[in-house]
Design an enzyme around this catalytic site. Structure first.
Site, PDB file in Angstrom:
ATOM      1  N   HIS A   1      10.572   8.747  29.487  1.00 28.28           N
ATOM      2  CA  HIS A   1       9.952   7.435  29.719  1.00 28.28           C
ATOM      3  C   HIS A   1       9.154   6.949  28.512  1.00 28.28           C
ATOM      4  O   HIS A   1       8.797   5.777  28.451  1.00 28.28           O
ATOM      5  CB  HIS A   1       9.126   7.426  31.022  1.00 28.28           C
TER       6      HIS A   1
ATOM      7  N   GLN B   1      -2.814   8.416  31.496  1.00 30.77           N
ATOM      8  CA  GLN B   1      -1.976   7.534  30.683  1.00 30.77           C
ATOM      9  C   GLN B   1      -2.192   7.786  29.186  1.00 30.77           C
ATOM     10  O   GLN B   1      -3.326   7.838  28.717  1.00 30.77           O
ATOM     11  CB  GLN B   1      -2.264   6.062  31.014  1.00 30.77           C
ATOM     12  N   GLY B   2      -1.085   7.936  28.463  1.00 30.80           N
ATOM     13  CA  GLY B   2      -1.155   8.224  27.028  1.00 30.80           C
ATOM     14  C   GLY B   2      -0.972   9.701  26.721  1.00 30.80           C
ATOM     15  O   GLY B   2      -0.765  10.081  25.576  1.00 30.80           O
ATOM     16  N   ASP B   3      -1.082  10.537  27.749  1.00 26.60           N
ATOM     17  CA  ASP B   3      -0.815  11.974  27.573  1.00 26.60           C
ATOM     18  C   ASP B   3       0.668  12.283  27.756  1.00 26.60           C
ATOM     19  O   ASP B   3       1.130  13.378  27.408  1.00 26.60           O
ATOM     20  CB  ASP B   3      -1.616  12.799  28.587  1.00 26.60           C
ATOM     21  N   SER B   4       1.397  11.339  28.312  1.00 23.60           N
ATOM     22  CA  SER B   4       2.817  11.530  28.602  1.00 23.60           C
ATOM     23  C   SER B   4       3.596  12.093  27.421  1.00 23.60           C
ATOM     24  O   SER B   4       3.313  11.768  26.270  1.00 23.60           O
ATOM     25  CB  SER B   4       3.467  10.195  28.966  1.00 23.60           C
TER      26      SER B   4
ATOM     27  N   ASP C   1      12.766  13.758  33.270  1.00 25.03           N
ATOM     28  CA  ASP C   1      12.002  12.939  32.313  1.00 25.03           C
ATOM     29  C   ASP C   1      11.791  13.697  30.999  1.00 25.03           C
ATOM     30  O   ASP C   1      10.694  14.153  30.682  1.00 25.03           O
ATOM     31  CB  ASP C   1      10.653  12.559  32.953  1.00 25.03           C
TER      32      ASP C   1
HETATM   33  N1  ARG Z   1       2.935   7.910  32.832  1.00 24.24           N
HETATM   34  C1  ARG Z   1       1.783   8.304  32.068  1.00 24.24           C
HETATM   35  C2  ARG Z   1       2.028   8.043  30.584  1.00 24.24           C
HETATM   36  O1  ARG Z   1       2.987   7.411  30.246  1.00 24.24           O
HETATM   37  C3  ARG Z   1       1.395   9.741  32.327  1.00 24.24           C
HETATM   38  C4  ARG Z   1       0.810   9.913  33.653  1.00 24.24           C
HETATM   39  C5  ARG Z   1       0.411  11.305  33.968  1.00 24.24           C
HETATM   40  N2  ARG Z   1      -0.359  11.196  35.145  1.00 24.24           N
HETATM   41  C6  ARG Z   1      -0.979  12.196  35.765  1.00 24.24           C
HETATM   42  N3  ARG Z   1      -1.725  11.913  36.792  1.00 24.24           N
HETATM   43  N4  ARG Z   1      -0.847  13.429  35.353  1.00 24.24           N
HETATM   44  O2  ARG Z   1       1.209   8.378  29.737  1.00 24.24           O
END
Ligand code: ARG
Length: 285
Positions: free
Chosen positions: A89, A233-236, A136
């Site tokens: 993603h 968000q941003g850790d993905s 993913d």
């Molecule tokens: N979708 C988020 C990103 O793009 C990562 C989300 C992870 N969320 C969590 N609750 N662990 O950075």
């Protein structure tokens, strides 16, 4: 629009916000001190790249804004000097020239460390097939190679077996320190226990629509019943490591650090056949 669609839309929007927002980094530090319960990342601590030398910052710019700077978008892990693993993603709908990989840095805006180009992107062909965020995972081929120094830039071993339920994992990144909050300019880490897929799937039973299931390509981690520690968000795309092996790739979750919903990761052991086949095709294995 039904409720489940709203939930689904807001989950996607949260990721998009993290991708596109201009993050005021000075403020971010103040914000941490002021209003984030438990402090940094979500509930984590400042770390040093030498403690997680496999972590990279994946920087991105829009194809229609070539005048813009590359900005931190996602994390990733060094598999060898030319291979980085991240989340599908993070790269879907992009081309390789829109990215830079920065290794050996403590800062998401840092020019310490080394910077390299993405030469090729290999996304899992079954990403999002049948279930939301299924498979993913993506491989980035970088050029020039990352000059591994066994100190601030080091490869991480890929797990071949599932981690044990309850095992403590380390996750790291420059993501937001609260859901919808500011991201951290400094590299943060947090330690969270592995949750079984069965338990995690039950926790997510009423989240989103029927496509939101915890599938075999996913792995969960979180402090159930307590919360407060998670990726956000941003850790993905970044690493979840147990005993010096890469077991997970930060993928998704309901908000961040909720007591009721663990974080969800791509499961490396399950995705190993795909990863190994692609690396063999690249003839660098
Ligand atoms: N979708 C988020 C990103 O793009 C990562 C989300 C992870 N969320 C969590 N609750 N662990 O950075």
């Amino acid at each position: 629009m039904s409720r489940s669609w709203l939930v689904r839309l807001s989950a996607l929007l949260l990721c998009l916000v993290a991708f596109t927002q201009g993050l005021p980094l000075q403020q971010a530090e103040n914000e941490d001190e002021k209003s984030v319960p438990g402090g940094r990342i979500v509930g984590g601590y400042v770390t040093d790249i030498a403690q997680v030398p496999y972590q990279i910052s994946l920087r991105y710019k829009g194809i229609t804004t070539p005048e813009n700077a590359f900005r931190h978008r996602c994390g990733g892990s060094i598999i060898n000097e030319t291979i980085v693993l991240t989340a599908a993603h993070c790269i879907i709908g992009t081309v390789a020239s829109q990215f830079k990989v920065v290794a050996g840095t403590n800062y998401q805006t840092g020019s310490d460390g080394i910077i390299t180009n993405v030469k090729e992107i290999i996304m899992h062909e079954q990403y999002f097939s049948e279930f939301a965020y299924n498979n993913d995972i993506a491989i980035l081929v970088v050029d020039p190679p990352i000059p591994l120094n066994n100190y601030t830039m080091k490869a991480i071993k890929l797990a071949s077996e599932e981690p044990l339920e309850g095992a403590v994992s380390k996750i790291s990144g420059w993501g937001t320190t609260s859901p919808g909050g500011y991201s951290s300019n400094q590299l943060l880490a947090v330690d969270v226990p592995i949750v079984s897929n069965e338990v995690c799937d039950a926790d997510y039973e009423n989240f989103g629509d029927e496509t939101y299931r915890i599938t075999p390509s996913m792995l969960c981690a979180g402090v159930r019943g307590v919360g407060g520690k998670d990726a956000c968000q941003g850790d993905s795309g970044g690493p979840l490591v147990v005993r010096d092996e890469l077991h997970g790739v930060v993928s998704w979750g309901n908000s961040c650090a909720l007591a009721t919903h663990p974080g969800v990761y791509a499961k490396v052991s399950y995705l190993r056949p795909w990863i190994d086949a692609k690396l063999a095709e690249l003839q660098i294995n």
